[in-house]
Design a protein around this motif. Structure first.
Motif, short mmCIF file in Angstrom:
data_model
loop_
_atom_site.label_atom_id
_atom_site.label_comp_id
_atom_site.label_asym_id
_atom_site.label_seq_id
_atom_site.Cartn_x
_atom_site.Cartn_y
_atom_site.Cartn_z
N THR A 160 -20.45 30.39 -49.65
CA THR A 160 -21.31 30.63 -48.50
C THR A 160 -21.69 32.10 -48.39
OG1 THR A 160 -20.38 28.77 -47.27
CG2 THR A 160 -21.43 30.49 -45.98
N ALA A 161 -20.73 32.99 -48.67
CA ALA A 161 -21.02 34.43 -48.61
C ALA A 161 -22.09 34.80 -49.64
CB ALA A 161 -19.74 35.23 -48.87
N LEU A 162 -22.00 34.22 -50.83
CA LEU A 162 -23.01 34.48 -51.87
C LEU A 162 -24.39 34.03 -51.41
CD1 LEU A 162 -23.59 35.38 -54.80
CD2 LEU A 162 -23.08 33.02 -55.51
N LEU A 163 -24.45 32.86 -50.81
CA LEU A 163 -25.74 32.34 -50.32
C LEU A 163 -26.28 33.18 -49.17
CD1 LEU A 163 -27.84 30.02 -50.41
CD2 LEU A 163 -26.38 28.79 -48.80
N MET A 164 -25.43 33.51 -48.21
CA MET A 164 -25.87 34.22 -47.02
C MET A 164 -26.28 35.65 -47.33
SD MET A 164 -23.16 32.90 -44.16
CE MET A 164 -23.58 34.33 -43.17
N LEU A 165 -25.45 36.36 -48.09
CA LEU A 165 -25.74 37.77 -48.37
C LEU A 165 -26.99 37.91 -49.23
CD1 LEU A 165 -22.15 39.20 -49.00
CD2 LEU A 165 -23.56 39.36 -46.94
N SER A 166 -27.17 36.99 -50.18
CA SER A 166 -28.39 37.04 -50.99
C SER A 166 -29.63 36.78 -50.13
CB SER A 166 -28.31 36.00 -52.11
OG SER A 166 -27.18 36.22 -52.94
N SER A 167 -29.53 35.80 -49.24
CA SER A 167 -30.65 35.50 -48.35
C SER A 167 -30.93 36.66 -47.41
CB SER A 167 -30.36 34.23 -47.55
OG SER A 167 -30.11 33.13 -48.39
N LEU A 168 -29.87 37.25 -46.87
CA LEU A 168 -30.04 38.36 -45.94
C LEU A 168 -30.66 39.57 -46.63
CD1 LEU A 168 -29.54 39.34 -43.05
CD2 LEU A 168 -27.28 40.12 -43.78
N LEU A 169 -30.21 39.85 -47.85
CA LEU A 169 -30.76 40.98 -48.59
C LEU A 169 -32.25 40.79 -48.86
CD1 LEU A 169 -30.35 43.62 -50.15
CD2 LEU A 169 -29.72 42.25 -52.15
N ILE A 170 -32.62 39.60 -49.31
CA ILE A 170 -34.03 39.31 -49.57
C ILE A 170 -34.85 39.38 -48.30
CG2 ILE A 170 -35.63 37.48 -50.28
CD1 ILE A 170 -33.57 36.64 -52.34
N ALA A 171 -34.30 38.83 -47.21
CA ALA A 171 -35.02 38.82 -45.94
C ALA A 171 -35.24 40.24 -45.42
CB ALA A 171 -34.25 38.00 -44.90
N VAL A 172 -34.23 41.09 -45.51
CA VAL A 172 -34.36 42.46 -45.01
C VAL A 172 -35.35 43.26 -45.86
CG1 VAL A 172 -33.15 44.65 -44.67
CG2 VAL A 172 -32.08 42.51 -43.94
N VAL A 173 -35.21 43.17 -47.18
CA VAL A 173 -36.08 43.96 -48.07
C VAL A 173 -37.53 43.53 -47.92
CG1 VAL A 173 -36.63 44.46 -50.47
CG2 VAL A 173 -34.25 44.46 -49.72
N LEU A 174 -37.79 42.23 -48.03
CA LEU A 174 -39.17 41.76 -47.93
C LEU A 174 -39.70 41.90 -46.51
CD1 LEU A 174 -39.15 38.55 -50.17
CD2 LEU A 174 -39.86 40.88 -50.75
N GLY A 175 -38.85 41.66 -45.52
CA GLY A 175 -39.30 41.78 -44.13
C GLY A 175 -39.68 43.20 -43.78
N VAL A 176 -38.86 44.17 -44.19
CA VAL A 176 -39.18 45.58 -43.92
C VAL A 176 -40.43 46.00 -44.69
CG1 VAL A 176 -38.38 47.95 -44.24
CG2 VAL A 176 -36.81 46.22 -43.35
N LEU A 177 -40.55 45.53 -45.93
CA LEU A 177 -41.73 45.88 -46.73
C LEU A 177 -43.01 45.32 -46.10
CD1 LEU A 177 -43.05 47.01 -49.30
CD2 LEU A 177 -42.51 44.83 -50.42
#
Length: 334
Positions: free
Chosen positions: A112-129
Motif C-alpha cells: 500500500t505504501a508503494l502504491l500511495m507514495l508513487s501516486s502522491l509523488l506523481i500527483a504533486v509533481v504534475l499538479g504543481v507543474l
C-alpha cells in the motif's frame, strides 16, 4: 547547538513536538473506542460467516464458534481485553486467516505504501507543474485547457477511471496487466522482478493519482495567483528581473506552503481511495485486506487495519506541522 559535530534539535522544536504528542493521545484513544463499538453495531459476526460456509448453523455449532472466538463474552469484557492487548502492541489474531493481525498488516503495508507514495509523488509533481503553467498563462488557452481537465478530474470517480484504463490498456491494447502485483506465471527475480512490479503498478498508480492531480493543479494555480499580487513580487518585477527566476524563486516557493499542508492531509484520503483501487486492480495491500475483512466479518483484522491507518494519518499530520513550521519562519512553534 551540536555535540561532536552532530546538530541537535532546537529546544522549541522539542517542546512543540512534546505538546503535539500529548494532544495526539486523546485522539488515538477516541479512535480506538469509536472503532471498537461502531464495528460491534454491524449485523453478523465471524461465527455466522463460518457456519454459513460450512452449511451448518445449528445452535450448538454456533455456540462453539462464538466461544472459540470469544464472542460469547459481554462487550465490555471484549473491550477490556482489546485494550489490554493493544497496550502490549498486540493487535489480536485473525481467525479467518489463521495469522496474527500485525503479521498480516506488516506483509501488506509495504504494498500500500508503494502504491500511495508513487501516486502522491506523481500527483504533486504534475499538479504543481500544471498549476504553475495555468497561473503563468492565466486567461489564455493553456489555462482554459488545464482548468477544464482539472474539473473533469474532480468529477470522475476513481473506480471508473480504473475500469476505463483496464479496458483501454489491458483489454484493447494489451500493453499492461489488468491486475495483481506480479506475474504469477513467471518467477522473476532481481531487476526483472522490479520491472514486472513496475508494469503492474502503472494503471493503479495513475488511477489513484488522477483525482489528486486535479486538486494540486487548482491549489497551485490559486496560490500562485495570490502570491503574484503581493508587494515583494511586484517590486521584483519593477526592478526588471527575469520573469522565470521571479516565478520560481519568489512566487512558486511561497505558493508551495499550502501544497505541503495539503500533502499531509491527503494521506487519509489516499488510504480510503486505495481501498477502491486495490479492489479494482486486485492489488494486495491494506485496502484490499480491509475490504476482505468487512465481507468476512473479521472484526479483529478490521480493527487492526483501522487503528494502523489512523495512526499513520496522525503521524503524517504531525510531521506536516513540523515541516510547515520549518518552511515558514513566521510560524511560532513555542
Amino acid at each position: 547547538m551540536s555535540v561532536s559535530g552532530v546538530a541537535l534539535p532546537d529546544a522549541r522544536v522539542l517542546r512543540y513536538l512534546g505538546v503535539r504528542v500529548l494532544q495526539v493521545i486523546p485522539t488515538i484513544l477516541a479512535i480506538v473506542v469509536l472503532n471498537f463499538f461502531f464495528l460491534r453495531l454491524a449485523p453478523g459476526d465471524l461465527a455466522e460467516v463460518i457456519a454459513g460456509e460450512a452449511g451448518s448453523a445449528s445452535p450448538e455449532y454456533m455456540a462453539i464458534l462464538r466461544q472459540q472466538f470469544g464472542l460469547d463474552q459481554s462487550i465490555w469484557v471484549q473491550f477490556t481485553k482489546y485494550l489490554t492487548e493493544l497496550a502490549q502492541l498486540n493487535l489480536g489474531y485473525s481467525f479467518r486467516n489463521s495469522l496474527p493481525v500485525l503479521d498480516l498488516i506488516v506483509s501488506r503495508a509495504p504494498n500500500t505504501a508503494l502504491l500511495m507514495l508513487s501516486s502522491l509523488l506523481i500527483a504533486v509533481v504534475l499538479g504543481v507543474l500544471f498549476g504553475a503553467i495555468s497561473a503563468q498563462w492565466r486567461g489564455k488557452w493553456p489555462d482554459g485547457v488545464i482548468s477544464a481537465l482539472s474539473t473533469v478530474g474532480f468529477a470522475t470517480p476513481l473506480f471508473w477511471v480504473g475500469l476505463m484504463l483496464i479496458v483501454l490498456f489491458s483489454v484493447e491494447l494489451r500493453w499492461l496487466p489488468a491486475g495483481g502485483m506480479q506475474d504469477l506465471e513467471h518467477s522473476y527475480t532481481g531487476f526483472a522482478h522490479m520491472l514486472d512490479v513496475a508494469r503492474h503498478m502503472v494503471l493503479p498508480v495513475f488511477s489513484l493519482a488522477f483525482f489528486y492531480i486535479a486538486i494540486y493543479t487548482r491549489l497551485t494555480r490559486s496560490a500562485m495567483l495570490e502570491v503574484q499580487e503581493l508587494d515583494f513580487v511586484r517590486t521584483a518585477r519593477a526592478k526588471g528581473l527575469n520573469p522565470l527566476p521571479v516565478t520560481l524563486r519568489h512566487v512558486l516557493r511561497n505558493a508551495l506552503l499550502p501544497i505541503v499542508t495539503m500533502t499531509g492531509l491527503q494521506l487519509g484520503a489516499l488510504l480510503s481511495g486505495s481501498v477502491v483501487i486495490e479492489t479494482v486492480f486486485a492489488w494486495p495491500g491494506m485496502g484490499r485486506l480491509a475490504f476482505d475483512a468487512v465481507f468476512q466479518r473479521d472484526i479483529n483484522l478490521l480493527l487492526g487495519v483501522l487503528f494502523f491507518s489512523s495512526f499513520l494519518v496522525i503521524v503524517s499530520n504531525l510531521v506536516t506541522d513540523l515541516v510547515y513550521a520549518l518552511l515558514d519562519p513566521r510560524i511560532d512553534i513555542r
